[in-house]
Design a protein around this motif. Structure first.
Motif, short mmCIF file in Angstrom:
data_model
loop_
_atom_site.label_atom_id
_atom_site.label_comp_id
_atom_site.label_asym_id
_atom_site.label_seq_id
_atom_site.Cartn_x
_atom_site.Cartn_y
_atom_site.Cartn_z
N GLY A 98 -56.81 -11.24 -24.63
CA GLY A 98 -56.41 -12.09 -25.74
C GLY A 98 -55.11 -11.72 -26.41
N PHE A 99 -54.36 -10.76 -25.88
CA PHE A 99 -53.11 -10.34 -26.50
C PHE A 99 -51.92 -11.12 -25.94
CE2 PHE A 99 -55.83 -6.71 -27.37
CZ PHE A 99 -55.47 -6.39 -28.67
N ASP A 100 -50.95 -11.40 -26.81
CA ASP A 100 -49.69 -11.98 -26.37
C ASP A 100 -48.85 -10.91 -25.68
OD1 ASP A 100 -49.54 -14.79 -27.02
OD2 ASP A 100 -49.77 -14.17 -29.11
N TYR A 101 -47.78 -11.33 -25.00
CA TYR A 101 -47.01 -10.37 -24.23
C TYR A 101 -45.55 -10.81 -24.11
CZ TYR A 101 -47.29 -13.83 -20.49
OH TYR A 101 -47.18 -14.97 -19.75
N VAL A 102 -44.71 -9.85 -23.78
CA VAL A 102 -43.30 -10.12 -23.44
C VAL A 102 -42.98 -9.40 -22.13
CG1 VAL A 102 -42.50 -10.52 -25.80
CG2 VAL A 102 -42.56 -8.19 -24.91
N LEU A 103 -42.08 -10.03 -21.34
CA LEU A 103 -41.69 -9.48 -20.04
C LEU A 103 -40.18 -9.23 -19.99
CD1 LEU A 103 -43.70 -11.86 -17.67
CD2 LEU A 103 -44.11 -9.42 -17.98
N ARG A 104 -39.77 -8.33 -19.10
CA ARG A 104 -38.35 -8.14 -18.84
C ARG A 104 -37.83 -9.36 -18.08
NH1 ARG A 104 -37.21 -2.21 -16.50
NH2 ARG A 104 -35.09 -2.80 -17.13
N PRO A 105 -36.55 -9.67 -18.20
CA PRO A 105 -35.55 -8.89 -18.94
C PRO A 105 -35.67 -9.13 -20.45
CG PRO A 105 -34.54 -10.85 -18.02
CD PRO A 105 -35.94 -10.83 -17.50
N PHE A 106 -35.49 -8.06 -21.25
CA PHE A 106 -35.60 -8.16 -22.69
C PHE A 106 -34.25 -8.57 -23.28
CE2 PHE A 106 -38.83 -4.70 -21.83
CZ PHE A 106 -39.93 -5.56 -21.92
N LEU A 107 -33.89 -9.83 -23.03
CA LEU A 107 -32.66 -10.38 -23.59
C LEU A 107 -32.91 -10.81 -25.02
CD1 LEU A 107 -31.51 -12.55 -20.55
CD2 LEU A 107 -30.78 -10.23 -21.16
N PRO A 108 -31.97 -10.60 -25.92
CA PRO A 108 -32.20 -10.90 -27.35
C PRO A 108 -32.70 -12.31 -27.61
CG PRO A 108 -30.19 -9.63 -27.08
CD PRO A 108 -30.65 -9.98 -25.70
N SER A 109 -32.04 -13.32 -27.03
CA SER A 109 -32.43 -14.70 -27.31
C SER A 109 -33.82 -15.01 -26.76
CB SER A 109 -31.40 -15.68 -26.73
OG SER A 109 -31.29 -15.50 -25.33
N LEU A 110 -34.13 -14.53 -25.54
CA LEU A 110 -35.45 -14.75 -24.96
C LEU A 110 -36.52 -14.01 -25.76
CD1 LEU A 110 -34.67 -14.49 -21.13
CD2 LEU A 110 -35.06 -16.55 -22.50
#
Length: 419
Positions: A98-110
């Protein structure tokens, strides 16, 4: 400026992925801090609570949940996101949890777009949960309101009118519903007045359910005890007149049958069928002959009512048996007292004498008896006096128990009033 806290083990914290994540966050205006799971304090100061919590997926779902609960339980409400440090299987487990997530590439706008999306989803989820809790609370309050209306229906709508007598009662539950109750009704074709003041152990909904059951059993049995079950008017009845010896009175017996059958029958039913629920009741059940002023009663483990004499004297009516609903073979003795013109009887539940003030002081029996000192006033004046005294004593303290009072007074005769 918004604060971001990145939580990861030592090796991950020094990885290229975390460095990239750190840079993107700073470019988006975040003040970034780093911490290892073991270094997180048990309690966080308000200034240490982040706006955005990013936790390494490699910690696993269980440890991620523990970290997030620490922040939520401490009063903070950050947006919580798992970030991938290369272990896609671990990230998948966190997402399933149930957790949200972020993936690479860690670009500022994305990253900004993804964090905003996570925050909006979290806000929506929180709003839905709050709406569900509110709806549940309103439904609970509605049901409590219905329960209170039903309970009110078990109380007399009005006091019987008897020539030469004043009768009054008060009922103030500690919660929306309570375990106290009183009842007053005529029996034996209107020749006797029966009244009950009772206190079911505990309070709230459970006590209220048993209050309804006990009240129904008492009234139904008293009203429907047949002539064959009554003691004859001509037969002497052994009763206790408050002394150490029983005396024999060749009167009153017309109300003895309903009184005995109601209390004994209710006690047997409760003890045999509801002992496992652990509910019982103390009660004072009296049967009055309005013509003579004689009163037969059973005090089942209840607070002693106070007899108020017209000359200012007082006496108590102590228990004549145990509380109702504990032992099926309990025995009860009939008590007797005579109320002359100008005399009164005040009955109450323990919510009166056990009321406490903000300093936890107890109202107590001595204070009640001092208040009742002197010739008894009109019934309504008496009840208002007790209620006002208890409220004044309790002050701002929360009412901890139900409070019920009932009083009856024999109107002074004209000759007595002239004196």
């Amino acid at each position: 400026m918004p604060n971001a806290l990145v939580v990861a083990e030592y090796e991950v914290a020094r990885s290229e992925a975390v460095a990239e994540l750190d840079g993107a966050l700073r470019e988006e205006g975040f003040v970034v801090r780093h911490a290892e799971p073991a270094d997180l304090p048990l309690r966080l100061a308000p200034e240490a609570r982040p706006d955005l919590l990013l936790v390494s997926a490699s910690l696993g779902l269980q440890r991620l949940a523990l970290v997030s609960q620490r922040f939520l339980a401490d009063g903070g409400a950050p947006t919580i996101v798992a970030f991938c440090d290369g272990d896609l299987a671990a990230l998948e487990e966190c997402v399933r949890g149930g957790f949200d997530y972020v993936l690479r590439p860690f670009l500022p706008s994305l990253l900004r777009s993804r964090v905003n999306s996570c925050w909006e989803r979290w806000q929506l989820s929180t709003t839905v949960e709050e709406m569900a809790e509110l709806a549940s609370l309103r439904e609970y309050e509605r049901e409590l309101s219905i329960a209170r209306e039903i309970q009110a229906g078990f109380l007399p709508e009005s006091m019987p009118t008897l020539h030469g007598w004043e009768i009054g009662a008060r009922f103030r539950p500690a919660r929306q519903v309570g375990g106290d109750f009183y009842d007053i009704f005529t029996i034996v074709n209107g020749r006797r007045l029966a009244f009950v003041v009772a206190d079911v152990c505990d309070k709230g909904v459970g006590a209220a359910l048993f209050m309804a059951l006990i009240r129904t059993l008492l009234r139904h049995t008293a009203e429907h005890t047949g002539l064959g079950q009554m003691v004859s008017d001509d037969l002497a009845v052994a009763v206790n007149n408050g002394s150490s010896n029983d005396v024999v009175l060749p009167l009153l017996s017309l109300g003895a049958g309903p009184l005995i059958q109601a209390v004994v029958g209710t006690n047997q039913y409760m003890a045999r069928n509801h002992l496992k629920q652990g509910y019982f009741a103390t009660m004072f059940f009296g049967v009055l002959d309005p013509q003579s002023g004689d009163l037969l009663y059973i005090n089942g483990g209840h607070n002693p009512p106070v007899v108020l004499r017209s000359d200012g004297g007082q006496s108590l009516l102590p228990p004549t048996g145990p509380a109702v609903g504990i032992l099926s073979d309990s025995s009860y003795t009939l008590g007797h007292v005579h109320l002359a013109p100008g005399d009164a009887l005040f009955t109450y539940t323990d919510g009166v004498v056990e009321a406490r003030n903000p300093d936890h002081g107890l109202y107590g029996m001595p204070r009640l008896r001092a208040l009742l000192n002197g010739p008894p006033p009109h019934t309504e004046t008496l009840l208002d006096s007790v209620d006002g005294s208890v409220r004044l004593f309790a002050g701002t303290a929360e009412q901890s128990d139900d409070i019920t009072t009932l009083a009856l007074r024999r109107t002074p005769s004209p000759a007595h009033t002239a004196l």
